[in-house]
Design a protein around this motif. Structure first.
Motif, PDB file in Angstrom:
ATOM      1  N   ARG A 708       0.853  -1.184   0.000  1.00 20.60           N
ATOM      2  CA  ARG A 708       0.000   0.000   0.000  1.00 20.60           C
ATOM      3  C   ARG A 708       0.890   1.235   0.000  1.00 20.60           C
ATOM      4  NH1 ARG A 708      -5.168  -0.893   2.425  1.00 20.60           N
ATOM      5  NH2 ARG A 708      -4.949   0.919   3.799  1.00 20.60           N
ATOM      6  N   ILE A 709       0.603   2.173  -0.933  1.00 18.34           N
ATOM      7  CA  ILE A 709       1.398   3.391  -1.098  1.00 18.34           C
ATOM      8  C   ILE A 709       0.471   4.586  -0.958  1.00 18.34           C
ATOM      9  CG2 ILE A 709       2.962   4.671  -2.618  1.00 18.34           C
ATOM     10  CD1 ILE A 709       3.451   2.054  -4.142  1.00 18.34           C
ATOM     11  N   LEU A 710       0.857   5.541  -0.120  1.00 21.22           N
ATOM     12  CA  LEU A 710       0.073   6.762   0.056  1.00 21.22           C
ATOM     13  C   LEU A 710       0.779   7.903  -0.653  1.00 21.22           C
ATOM     14  CD1 LEU A 710      -2.352   8.209   1.313  1.00 21.22           C
ATOM     15  CD2 LEU A 710      -0.929   8.663   3.346  1.00 21.22           C
ATOM     16  N   LEU A 711       0.095   8.489  -1.651  1.00 24.03           N
ATOM     17  CA  LEU A 711       0.615   9.629  -2.404  1.00 24.03           C
ATOM     18  C   LEU A 711      -0.141  10.868  -1.941  1.00 24.03           C
ATOM     19  CD1 LEU A 711       0.798   8.007  -5.961  1.00 24.03           C
ATOM     20  CD2 LEU A 711       2.480   7.943  -4.108  1.00 24.03           C
ATOM     21  N   LEU A 730      -5.566   4.210   9.188  1.00 27.94           N
ATOM     22  CA  LEU A 730      -4.894   4.264   7.890  1.00 27.94           C
ATOM     23  C   LEU A 730      -3.443   3.825   8.065  1.00 27.94           C
ATOM     24  CD1 LEU A 730      -4.804   5.002   4.898  1.00 27.94           C
ATOM     25  CD2 LEU A 730      -4.293   7.360   5.557  1.00 27.94           C
ATOM     26  N   HIS A 731      -3.088   2.684   7.480  1.00 30.15           N
ATOM     27  CA  HIS A 731      -1.728   2.175   7.553  1.00 30.15           C
ATOM     28  C   HIS A 731      -1.242   1.859   6.138  1.00 30.15           C
ATOM     29  CE1 HIS A 731      -3.049   1.477  11.723  1.00 30.15           C
ATOM     30  NE2 HIS A 731      -1.772   1.641  12.023  1.00 30.15           N
ATOM     31  N   VAL A 732       0.017   2.200   5.878  1.00 34.18           N
ATOM     32  CA  VAL A 732       0.584   1.996   4.541  1.00 34.18           C
ATOM     33  C   VAL A 732       1.996   1.441   4.679  1.00 34.18           C
ATOM     34  CG1 VAL A 732      -0.789   3.854   3.527  1.00 34.18           C
ATOM     35  CG2 VAL A 732       1.503   4.344   4.402  1.00 34.18           C
ATOM     36  N   ASP A 733       2.511   0.954   3.562  1.00 35.13           N
ATOM     37  CA  ASP A 733       3.896   0.463   3.526  1.00 35.13           C
ATOM     38  C   ASP A 733       4.866   1.531   3.047  1.00 35.13           C
ATOM     39  OD1 ASP A 733       3.415  -2.502   4.077  1.00 35.13           O
ATOM     40  OD2 ASP A 733       2.090  -2.150   2.363  1.00 35.13           O
ATOM     41  N   VAL A 734       4.405   2.371   2.112  1.00 38.03           N
ATOM     42  CA  VAL A 734       5.266   3.401   1.512  1.00 38.03           C
ATOM     43  C   VAL A 734       4.544   4.734   1.571  1.00 38.03           C
ATOM     44  CG1 VAL A 734       6.520   4.138  -0.557  1.00 38.03           C
ATOM     45  CG2 VAL A 734       6.287   1.695  -0.048  1.00 38.03           C
ATOM     46  N   LEU A 735       5.276   5.761   1.987  1.00 40.10           N
ATOM     47  CA  LEU A 735       4.722   7.115   2.037  1.00 40.10           C
ATOM     48  C   LEU A 735       5.503   8.018   1.102  1.00 40.10           C
ATOM     49  CD1 LEU A 735       3.077   9.497   3.284  1.00 40.10           C
ATOM     50  CD2 LEU A 735       4.888   9.647   5.028  1.00 40.10           C
ATOM     51  N   GLY A 754       2.588   4.189   9.973  1.00 40.82           N
ATOM     52  CA  GLY A 754       3.288   2.911  10.073  1.00 40.82           C
ATOM     53  C   GLY A 754       4.079   2.535   8.837  1.00 40.82           C
ATOM     54  N   ALA A 755       4.445   3.519   8.027  1.00 40.84           N
ATOM     55  CA  ALA A 755       5.167   3.225   6.780  1.00 40.84           C
ATOM     56  C   ALA A 755       6.577   2.727   7.067  1.00 40.84           C
ATOM     57  CB  ALA A 755       5.224   4.476   5.918  1.00 40.84           C
ATOM     58  N   ARG A 756       7.031   1.814   6.224  1.00 41.54           N
ATOM     59  CA  ARG A 756       8.412   1.330   6.335  1.00 41.54           C
ATOM     60  C   ARG A 756       9.369   2.126   5.472  1.00 41.54           C
ATOM     61  NH1 ARG A 756       7.866  -4.671   4.566  1.00 41.54           N
ATOM     62  NH2 ARG A 756       5.951  -3.953   3.527  1.00 41.54           N
ATOM     63  N   ALA A 782      10.181   7.507  13.441  1.00 43.61           N
ATOM     64  CA  ALA A 782       9.068   6.576  13.237  1.00 43.61           C
ATOM     65  C   ALA A 782       9.545   5.256  12.634  1.00 43.61           C
ATOM     66  CB  ALA A 782       8.016   7.213  12.342  1.00 43.61           C
ATOM     67  N   GLY A 783      10.847   5.124  12.424  1.00 45.28           N
ATOM     68  CA  GLY A 783      11.403   3.877  11.907  1.00 45.28           C
ATOM     69  C   GLY A 783      11.357   3.728  10.407  1.00 45.28           C
ATOM     70  N   MET A 784      11.140   4.818   9.678  1.00 45.95           N
ATOM     71  CA  MET A 784      11.070   4.747   8.216  1.00 45.95           C
ATOM     72  C   MET A 784      12.461   4.839   7.592  1.00 45.95           C
ATOM     73  SD  MET A 784       7.810   7.210   7.345  1.00 45.95           S
ATOM     74  CE  MET A 784       6.505   7.463   8.548  1.00 45.95           C
ATOM     75  N   LEU A 785      12.680   4.062   6.546  1.00 44.51           N
ATOM     76  CA  LEU A 785      13.846   4.222   5.696  1.00 44.51           C
ATOM     77  C   LEU A 785      13.551   5.354   4.721  1.00 44.51           C
ATOM     78  CD1 LEU A 785      16.621   3.180   4.633  1.00 44.51           C
ATOM     79  CD2 LEU A 785      15.315   1.673   3.113  1.00 44.51           C
ATOM     80  N   VAL A 786      14.408   6.368   4.666  1.00 42.86           N
ATOM     81  CA  VAL A 786      14.139   7.565   3.859  1.00 42.86           C
ATOM     82  C   VAL A 786      15.038   7.566   2.628  1.00 42.86           C
ATOM     83  CG1 VAL A 786      14.069  10.082   3.821  1.00 42.86           C
ATOM     84  CG2 VAL A 786      13.500   8.850   5.930  1.00 42.86           C
TER      85      VAL A 786
END
Length: 811
Positions: A708-711, A730-735, A754-756, A782-786
């Motif tokens: 799931r990707i949020l644009l 609302l939870h996604v994998d990619v933001l 909760g995006a990774r 938040a633990g995201m890889l940027v």
């Protein structure tokens, strides 16, 4: 993405390739019964004496002296000079020839001392002392440069260089003569070169040693004395040139004054960028090319009028002086005049020998007159280009003459030589190597001379007879049209330039490569099929994007294209089809990204909102791909941009629609739902200017291959909070981080997704400070890889074996 900002210098003096005329041992002699003569200078087999490099060596040592004077501590420079002097004394005592060494020591010492004294003079004077105190002063100054209009974050401003003659601050008045930069409002844009003005403002220290201070003022200048008669005459001619080209097109109107006298202030940003990418910048700046053409034309007229011998020298000197006055007596103009004079000398008898000596003398004299030129990239490029023409172009021309006519051989050899020797310096400052510069310079060469001469004559004629001047200006405009067309088409080539690291090791490797090419080039060029094959290979490289190994990566779901400061997101629909979300600010960059992804069809283009950094690339997509429809936000802000999108789509026959909130669509492997804006569009609040349009961004929740990707477009805190309230859990994998990672975010919204993986589409060294450190901290905490496009290039979201991965073009 190819960031094309390349700058390639050159000279138009192709006749400077003329080598030594047959004299002495090379004289044409009878050969007895056959009546044949020995080869002349046009014969490639003619043996030419090597150029005398002693004066060039003196100039190189003087350059090193200037650099040491500016960049090294005084005691280090003194120690180096003492060491050279000791070596000179030692050789003299041993009875060895030391004249050349003595000259090198003298040249180095003279320029190094001049550099140190100039720097000391700017650092220790009343103006510099007042600048250290940030004092408010009143100063009397002479304007030494034309005003330069610049665009800042808070509006336009003007830069003017002056020489302060008198300054009053802290209750005291001082007389002085130091350079000061004025930063002022637009009231200063019409101040004339040579005028004496009074400026009131606050002083600050300058960043470099070439200025005593910087003064910022919000007050209009008080003109105490207008420029003299010569300045007025030059201004009249410049105005005449601009008036003569009124019948030409808008780009041609601004280019011709730049060709004649380097007056490039009217050129649009797009045209300047096209000239930079195509390696034609030297034509629109004050360079040796301008002087060579203008003074060369004056000399031709003088010869036609019967002037000979020493009279031509006088005419040439007067022509150089007139050109400097017409183009402004600034250091860059003086430099261009010197290098152009070298090219003119190279056109005469014994041209190569005299040209080499003249180059050495010109460099030494310029450094002695203005040591700051040692730190000027423009000066280095100008000297290198002239040296390349004098040293490399003659043997390359001779090699090409084995199978090409002399004029064609010279036309190829000149830009090729200038380009090769300048390539390492250009790569160091721009991070790229141009592939179209040589061809572009070759194509425009026949039009540069006529455009320049007709523009000059037309401007002079406008002072006497308007109809004739306008006619000549129209002819000049036709020539300029060809130059503009070549620049625009060359800049739009998929591989106009390739990126090259500006690190010391990379530049050293490129320098070695250029040196090897210079050594093997004569043997390569003399072989017809090798030359033609190399030219064909270069053409194919330029017109087709260079393949990137492993790109596009297998299993790619979304790619954030590196299009600069803007958004362009490509969603893989399978079978060569893709959905494009936003079109970025750069059509060429977007086109290249889509080509590298092998995208053939674009069933849907969705523009999240109408800001230019999200829509400007749309014309390229409509022109180059089969587009099914364009979806847009309901908020037509800015109105002008919305109208532009309507015009583009209507012209391409593509329908436009506004997607509904909660609408679900499917194209191939893609499924998405519109999750914003809701029916309540949040207006301007705590965000940046334009928050209404930003908060009206169409937001999508995309599902593809199990992720799931949020644009989010450019949503700001108000719209983010509204989405958070409207959509629970609302939870996604990619933001795709909103608004290029600006500081206007709702931290709870971002953290709660909760995006990774977080993807930030942002331009390198942008003026907005994007992404902000605060937003980066929120994402990382938040633990995201940027991943950011300004650092990593194109960013691909990939699914392999059911696992989420990220691959970038920089990997």
């Amino acid at each position: 993405m190819v960031k094309a900002r390349a700058v390639v210098p050159g000279l138009a003096a192709t006749s400077a390739l003329d080598d030594v005329r047959p004299t002495g041992d090379h004289a044409v002699r009878p050969t007895g019964h056959t009546g044949r003569a020995s080869p002349g200078p046009d014969d490639p087999a003619t043996e030419q004496p090597p150029p005398d490099l002693r004066v060039v060596l003196l100039a190189a040592v003087a350059w090193l002296g200037a650099l040491s004077g500016f960049l090294l501590p005084e005691w280090v420079t003194g120690a180096l000079l003492a060491g050279l002097l000791a070596l000179l004394v030692r050789r003299h005592r041993r009875g060895r020839p030391a004249l050349l060494l003595a000259g090198c020591v003298a040249a180095c010492a003279a320029v190094a001392c001049s550099a140190m004294l100039r720097a000391q003079a700017n650092d220790h004077n009343p103006v510099a002392e007042l600048a250290g105190e940030e004092a408010f002063v009143s100063a009397v100054a002479r304007v030494t440069s034309d005003p330069r209009l610049r665009q800042g974050d808070y509006g336009p401003f003007v830069l003017v260089r002056t020489q302060v003659r008198e300054v009053t601050g802290r209750g005291e008045t001082h007389r002085t003569a130091v350079p000061v930069l004025v930063i002022a409002g637009t009231e200063w844009k019409d101040v004339e070169l040579g005028a004496r003005v009074n400026v009131e403002g606050r002083l600050a220290r300058a960043d470099g040693d070439d200025l005593a201070a910087v003064v910022s003022t919000s007050r209009a200048p008080t003109v105490l004395a207008e420029p003299g008669g010569l300045y007025d005459a030059a201004a009249s001619v410049r105005a005449g040139i601009r008036a003569a080209v009124v019948p030409a097109g808008p780009d041609e109107q601004t280019l011709i004054p730049a060709l004649v006298v380097g007056d490039d202030q009217g050129m649009s940003e797009d045209l300047v960028e096209d000239f930079r990418v195509s390696g034609l910048t030297h034509l629109a700046a004050v360079s040796g090319t301008n002087l060579t053409l203008v003074v060369g034309f004056v000399l031709i007229v003088a010869r036609w009028a019967g002037v000979r011998a020493r009279g031509l020298i006088v005419v040439g000197a007067l022509g150089v002086a007139g050109f400097v006055l017409l183009a402004r007596t600034e250091p860059s103009v003086v430099r261009a005049a010197a290098m152009g004079s070298v090219a003119l000398i190279g056109m005469g008898s014994d041209g190569r020998q005299k040209g080499v000596r003249a180059l050495g003398v010109a460099v030494f004299a310029l450094l002695l007159f203005d040591p700051w030129l040692a730190l000027s990239i423009g000066f280095a490029l100008s000297a290198l280009a002239t040296a390349g023409i004098l040293f490399l172009a003659p043997p390359w021309r001779d090699a090409l003459m084995r199978w090409l006519p002399r004029p064609v051989a010279e036309a190829v050899a000149v830009p090729l030589a200038a380009q090769l020797v300048c390539t390492p310096v250009v790569a160091a400052i721009s991070g790229q190597v141009s592939l179209v510069a040589v061809v572009a310079n070759l194509l425009v060469a026949p039009a540069v001379g006529p455009a320049t001469v007709l523009g000059l004559v037309g401007g002079l004629t406008m002072l006497l007879l308007d109809p004739v001047g306008l006619f000549l200006g129209r002819l000049a405009g036709w020539c300029a049209w060809w130059i503009v067309s070549v620049a625009q088409q060359s800049a739009r080539m998929p591989t106009a330039a390739v990126e090259w690291s500006a690190s010391a090791m990379a530049i050293a490797a490129l320098s070695v490569l250029c040196l090897l090419l210079a050594l093997v080039m004569p043997r390569f060029l003399e072989r017809r099929w090798c030359s033609l094959g190399g030219a064909l290979l270069m053409l194919l490289t330029v017109v087709r994007p260079l393949p990137t190994p492993g790109w596009p990566p297998s299993g790619w779901v979304m790619v954030a294209c590196d299009v600069g400061q803007g958004d362009a997101l490509v969603l893989n629909a399978g079978g060569g089809a893709a959905v494009l979300v936003d079109a970025g600010p750069d059509p060429e960059a977007l086109s290249t990204c889509l080509q590298r992804l092998d995208v053939d069809r674009v069933p849907v283009v969705l523009l999240t909102h109408f800001h230019a950094d999200h829509i400007a690339g749309l014309p390229a997509v409509l022109e180059e791909h089969a587009v099914g429809e364009v979806e847009v936000t309901a908020v037509r802000d800015p109105v002008a941009n919305a109208a532009a999108v309507a015009a583009w789509t209507e012209g391409a026959g593509v329908p436009v629609r506004v997607p509904g909130y909660a609408e679900v669509r499917r194209v191939g492997d893609l499924r998405w739902q519109v999750v914003g804006p809701s029916r309540q569009v949040v207006g301007a609040g705590t965000g940046e200017e334009g928050s209404l349009a930003n908060n009206a961004s169409v937001a999508l929740l995309v599902v593809s291959r199990g992720i799931r990707i949020l644009l989010t477009g450019d949503m700001e805190p108000e719209a983010q909070q509204l989405m958070d309230r409207s959509i629970t859990d609302l939870h996604v994998d990619v933001l795709k981080v909103p608004h290029h990672g600006s500081r206007y975010q709702d931290p709870e919204f971002l953290s709660g997704l909760g995006a990774r993986l977080a993807v930030i589409s942002v331009g390198e060294d942008n003026d907005y400070g994007h992404p902000s450190p605060e937003t980066m901290a929120v994402l990382e905490n938040a633990g995201m890889l940027v991943r950011r496009t300004d650092i990593s290039g194109d960013v691909a979201v990939v699914v392999r074996g059911g696992e989420l991965r990220v691959v970038t073009s920089a990997d």
